[in-house]
Design an enzyme around this catalytic site. Sequence first.
Site, short mmCIF file in Angstrom:
data_model
loop_
_atom_site.label_atom_id
_atom_site.label_comp_id
_atom_site.label_asym_id
_atom_site.label_seq_id
_atom_site.Cartn_x
_atom_site.Cartn_y
_atom_site.Cartn_z
CB SER A 1 -9.02 -0.09 -1.33
OG SER A 1 -8.40 0.44 -2.47
CG HIS B 1 -5.48 3.36 0.79
ND1 HIS B 1 -5.13 2.14 0.27
CD2 HIS B 1 -6.73 3.61 0.32
CE1 HIS B 1 -6.11 1.67 -0.49
NE2 HIS B 1 -7.09 2.54 -0.48
CG ASP C 1 -2.33 0.49 0.84
OD1 ASP C 1 -2.42 1.62 0.30
OD2 ASP C 1 -3.32 -0.22 1.10
#
Length: 374
Positions: free
Chosen positions: A313, A76, A35
């Site tokens: 995601s 994220h 990521d």
Amino acid sequence: MPPSDLDPRRILPIADRLHADPGYAGRGVTIAFLDSGFYAHPDLTTPRNRVLAYHDLFAPEAGPSALEHGDASSWHGMMTSVVAAGNGALSDGRFRGLAWEANLVLVKVGFAHRIVHDDIRRGIEWVIAHREQYGIRVLNISCGGDYEESYLTGSLSRAADDATRHGIVVVAAAGNAGHDPGHRVLPPASAPSVIAVGGLDDGGAGEQTWNYHSSYGLTLDGLQKPEIIAPAIWLAAPILPGTPTAAQAQLLSLLDSALDEELPGLLVEHACVDPDLDAIAGREPYLVRQLAAAKLRDQKVISGHYKHVDGTSFAAPIVSSVVAQMLEANPRLSPQQCRRILMKTARGLPGIAAERQGFGVVQPRAAVAAARAA
């Protein structure tokens, strides 16, 4: 139509929504995550730090201590890793992932504004090289490449298939371009051996289902993607601690649960956290409550520590956590067996085109039972 104004308090933990077997938590299994960045969130590090390793492609000398300092790039990966393997430490165990006792390896392959095609490949290669050192059995990739490519010649797709050949179950987000004319699935999700995960909207409570705008269709090599879908909206994910967003969420949660007579004192105590709330300090309680409720909704706040997020995601980590449960149940499973079991036990949904959902919604309990029996 799916709900557009869901009360965040109706959002259920993913284990309840998918009826997962509570007896499995990914014990003894290591999941690697690629990521843009990560953070040592309490849901991963307390009461036991389950992060075995951290690797930054751009600063290889950086050690695990780098995870203690969050920035925009940390958000994220922090959320994807916690969705899969968080233990809900900051929610009294409520919002924990299905693999809440799994170990983690975190690999930074980009930044908040950009993840480059070739850097995803480099991250996969690092995971392959260190798979035995950390016991990596699952690789979650919640990012996609820059362009389509054939798995016969494309380096990113070939790296993903190579990981599978080395005994790693590779799970990747299909993407969120289902509303675009091309709605293409990019590598590494487009690689043959990768389990591409599309999205489902279950309303946050698992009671009804709607289509989610995840990418789908034929790859350059004629493969139909995604293989499977999982909830991709109304998912509880952590807010990065120490940020203005976290301070606002904590204040909003306090106001939401406070008595009318407590509101003025809370606004004074937390002055300068939110300019809009500062502007109505001292006004009637109903005005404070109206503004706080609107901000809770608009900022997607569930509590002082969590908000709800959407995107494939976050669907992909759910499937990765199911794979970790399966491998806990039967460590002898190969990536090919895991893939077959997930597809065989998935539940097809009426009203959603087959090309959008693949074999259907992941079924954790059935997948674990089939893994035990394999």
